[in-house]
Motif scaffolding. Structure first.
Motif, PDB file in Angstrom:
ATOM      1  N   ILE A  69      -5.504  -9.373   7.373  1.00  0.00           N
ATOM      2  CA  ILE A  69      -6.893  -9.648   6.955  1.00  0.00           C
ATOM      3  C   ILE A  69      -6.908  -9.874   5.440  1.00  0.00           C
ATOM      4  O   ILE A  69      -7.627  -9.208   4.696  1.00  0.00           O
ATOM      5  CB  ILE A  69      -7.904  -8.545   7.357  1.00  0.00           C
ATOM      6  N   VAL A  98      -3.554  -5.664  10.983  1.00  0.00           N
ATOM      7  CA  VAL A  98      -4.750  -4.813  11.047  1.00  0.00           C
ATOM      8  C   VAL A  98      -5.566  -5.004  12.336  1.00  0.00           C
ATOM      9  O   VAL A  98      -5.926  -4.008  12.992  1.00  0.00           O
ATOM     10  CB  VAL A  98      -5.631  -5.033   9.795  1.00  0.00           C
ATOM     11  N   PRO A 108     -10.266   2.690  11.176  1.00  0.00           N
ATOM     12  CA  PRO A 108     -10.343   3.643  10.057  1.00  0.00           C
ATOM     13  C   PRO A 108     -11.793   3.988   9.757  1.00  0.00           C
ATOM     14  O   PRO A 108     -12.666   3.132   9.864  1.00  0.00           O
ATOM     15  CB  PRO A 108      -9.723   2.872   8.874  1.00  0.00           C
ATOM     16  N   CYS A 189      -3.824   2.135  11.234  1.00  0.00           N
ATOM     17  CA  CYS A 189      -3.754   0.705  10.932  1.00  0.00           C
ATOM     18  C   CYS A 189      -2.986   0.504   9.633  1.00  0.00           C
ATOM     19  O   CYS A 189      -2.243  -0.455   9.473  1.00  0.00           O
ATOM     20  CB  CYS A 189      -5.149   0.100  10.998  1.00  0.00           C
ATOM     21  N   CYS A 190      -3.117   1.456   8.696  1.00  0.00           N
ATOM     22  CA  CYS A 190      -2.344   1.400   7.442  1.00  0.00           C
ATOM     23  C   CYS A 190      -0.841   1.511   7.717  1.00  0.00           C
ATOM     24  O   CYS A 190      -0.032   0.894   7.035  1.00  0.00           O
ATOM     25  CB  CYS A 190      -2.733   2.571   6.549  1.00  0.00           C
ATOM     26  N   ALA A 193       0.282  -1.943   9.234  1.00  0.00           N
ATOM     27  CA  ALA A 193       0.036  -3.141   8.418  1.00  0.00           C
ATOM     28  C   ALA A 193       0.603  -3.032   7.021  1.00  0.00           C
ATOM     29  O   ALA A 193       0.840  -4.041   6.367  1.00  0.00           O
ATOM     30  CB  ALA A 193      -1.473  -3.394   8.332  1.00  0.00           C
ATOM     31  N   LYS A 194       0.813  -1.807   6.559  1.00  0.00           N
ATOM     32  CA  LYS A 194       1.300  -1.668   5.174  1.00  0.00           C
ATOM     33  C   LYS A 194       2.587  -0.855   5.093  1.00  0.00           C
ATOM     34  O   LYS A 194       3.597  -1.328   4.611  1.00  0.00           O
ATOM     35  CB  LYS A 194       0.230  -0.988   4.321  1.00  0.00           C
ATOM     36  N   CYS A 275      -7.109  -4.909   1.628  1.00  0.00           N
ATOM     37  CA  CYS A 275      -7.476  -5.490   2.917  1.00  0.00           C
ATOM     38  C   CYS A 275      -8.978  -5.773   2.899  1.00  0.00           C
ATOM     39  O   CYS A 275      -9.775  -4.887   2.554  1.00  0.00           O
ATOM     40  CB  CYS A 275      -7.193  -4.492   4.026  1.00  0.00           C
ATOM     41  N   CYS A 278     -12.099  -3.281   4.247  1.00  0.00           N
ATOM     42  CA  CYS A 278     -11.592  -2.016   4.820  1.00  0.00           C
ATOM     43  C   CYS A 278     -12.682  -0.933   4.760  1.00  0.00           C
ATOM     44  O   CYS A 278     -13.259  -0.687   3.704  1.00  0.00           O
ATOM     45  CB  CYS A 278     -10.359  -1.545   4.052  1.00  0.00           C
ATOM     46  N   PHE A 280     -12.453   2.089   4.534  1.00  0.00           N
ATOM     47  CA  PHE A 280     -12.140   3.180   3.609  1.00  0.00           C
ATOM     48  C   PHE A 280     -12.805   2.961   2.248  1.00  0.00           C
ATOM     49  O   PHE A 280     -12.951   3.897   1.474  1.00  0.00           O
ATOM     50  CB  PHE A 280     -10.625   3.307   3.391  1.00  0.00           C
ATOM     51  N   PHE A 306     -13.859  -4.134  12.506  1.00  0.00           N
ATOM     52  CA  PHE A 306     -14.316  -2.812  12.058  1.00  0.00           C
ATOM     53  C   PHE A 306     -15.741  -2.487  12.525  1.00  0.00           C
ATOM     54  O   PHE A 306     -16.400  -1.620  11.942  1.00  0.00           O
ATOM     55  CB  PHE A 306     -14.273  -2.743  10.518  1.00  0.00           C
TER      56      PHE A 306
HETATM   57  S1  SF4 Z   1      -6.218  -0.396   3.777  1.00  0.00           S
HETATM   58 FE1  SF4 Z   1      -7.725  -0.258   5.459  1.00  0.00          FE
HETATM   59  S2  SF4 Z   1      -7.630  -2.167   6.570  1.00  0.00           S
HETATM   60 FE2  SF4 Z   1      -5.842  -2.071   5.229  1.00  0.00          FE
HETATM   61  S3  SF4 Z   1      -4.240  -1.303   6.523  1.00  0.00           S
HETATM   62 FE3  SF4 Z   1      -5.142   0.474   5.525  1.00  0.00          FE
HETATM   63  S4  SF4 Z   1      -6.775   1.198   6.854  1.00  0.00           S
HETATM   64 FE4  SF4 Z   1      -6.177  -0.839   7.554  1.00  0.00          FE
END
Ligand code: SF4
Length: 347
Positions: A69, A98, A108, A189-190, A193-194, A275, A278, A280, A306
């Motif tokens: 994203i 994500v 999240p 998801c973090c 994706a990360k 992202c 997000c 968060f 989301f």
């Molecule tokens: S920052 Fe937010 S959208 Fe990005 S991977 Fe982490 S939880 Fe997912």
């Protein structure tokens, strides 16, 4: 060998910038295969510019993880950086992008810690009960740490309220008891994706130094994990070239070396990126407004991905606003702290 002071020339840089450049030049000289993890954000832009200037032998490899994203503006910016510096920035796909991560694990909500605790409670089919810890621990014996969060059992030295408790978030417990979540919540998801893609990059053979654009003075939990700019490792060492830069060092560096950031900053006026949308981010509503005006397709995507989290956060905020004034007279929840001990976070 590169002479940093020639690179700086007559530019009026700060001591933090001069130090960072001297250390970075030495690191790039002494390591065989440094790797830069690029995000397209402003800190990453400065790190890239500095490392590129101090890499006369073109040893550095550049990689960018696409979380699934990303703003179109960020993707355009990555192309711009490739042209500006005449480098190749390899794009890596997230291990679990994500959209897939949210479907697979849950969305999240509020913060990583809150999402982790709720996710654990949901896994144990918790019924959002207001009972003492001992009672709940008997009912849910395999869920101790999340129950401690729910029952405000964490204390700091001196008996002060801990930020590890649900009470860190004003009226969240009351809200959840009255409105239990009917969707899966998770910080995972973090992870897909990360964290996993970054770990995969770091574990790739051949790189002996991995550089990231983390600053000590940036907001967020990420920078708090580190005490200084360098961490030795087994397969490779880790270096954070602009770790000690303040906002003012950033601005001076940008001006001195003509660093250009993505449209997210220059055109839309964002102060940080990540992202898109997000949940968060406490300012996700403002971000959504920017996204709908500038990248409507992305807006459709994030409001779908989301959806539940945005709605639940909005309901929580409304609940908080409407109950704040009557809270002093309300019956206290189990383990609840006095409102005078309370340190509210922005969410
Ligand atoms: S920052 Fe937010 S959208 Fe990005 S991977 Fe982490 S939880 Fe997912």
């Amino acid at each position: 060998m590169i002479d940093v002071f020639k690179t700086i020339g007559d530019r009026p840089v700060t001591q933090a910038i001069a130090h960072a450049m001297i250390i970075t030049a030495a690191k790039i000289r002494n390591y065989k295969a440094p790797l830069l993890s690029i995000s397209g954000g402003s800190d990453s832009d400065i790190m890239l510019d500095m490392c590129w200037r101090l890499d006369p032998d073109k040893k550095v490899t550049y990689k960018f993880v696409n979380t699934g994203i990303e703003y179109e503006a960020t993707k355009r910016h990555i192309k711009f950086l490739e042209q500006k510096y005449q480098i190749e920035i390899e794009e890596m796909r997230a291990t679990v992008p994500v959209p897939l991560g949210c479907k697979k694990y849950g969305e999240p909500f509020l913060t990583k810690h809150v999402s982790e605790m709720i996710s654990r409670l949901q896994r144990h089919n918790f019924q959002w009960e207001d009972e003492p810890f001992e009672v709940l621990y008997e009912r849910y014996p395999k869920c101790k740490s999340a129950l401690r969060w729910w029952c405000n059992q964490h204390t700091n030295p001196g008996g002060k309220a801990s930020s590890m408790n649900i009470s860190k978030h004003l009226l969240l417990k009351e809200f959840m008891i009255e409105h239990p979540p009917d969707f899966h919540i998770s910080p995972m998801c973090c992870e897909g994706a990360k964290k996993r893609p970054f770990r995969a990059i770091e574990q790739e053979q051949g790189y002996d130094l991995v550089c990231v654009g983390i600053r000590k003075f940036e907001n967020g939990i990420r920078s708090q994990q580190y005490k200084n700019c360098f961490t030795p490792g087994d397969s490779h060492d880790n270096y954070r070239p602009i770790f000690w830069f303040t906002e003012s060092d950033k601005q001076i560096y940008e001006k001195c070396f003509n660093v250009i950031h993505s449209d997210c900053y220059h055109v839309w006026g964002m102060t940080r990126t990540g992202c898109a949308g997000c949940p968060f981010g406490s300012g996700f509503e403002d971000e959504l407004e920017l996204i709908i005006n500038n990248e409507p397709k992305l807006y459709n995507a994030v409001t779908k991905i989301f959806h539940n989290s945005y709605e639940y956060t909005r309901r929580y905020r409304e609940y908080k606003n409407s109950h704040k004034t009557s809270r002093n007279t309300a019956k206290p929840m189990t383990g609840q702290i006095s409102i005078f001990d309370f340190q509210e976070v922005k969410n």
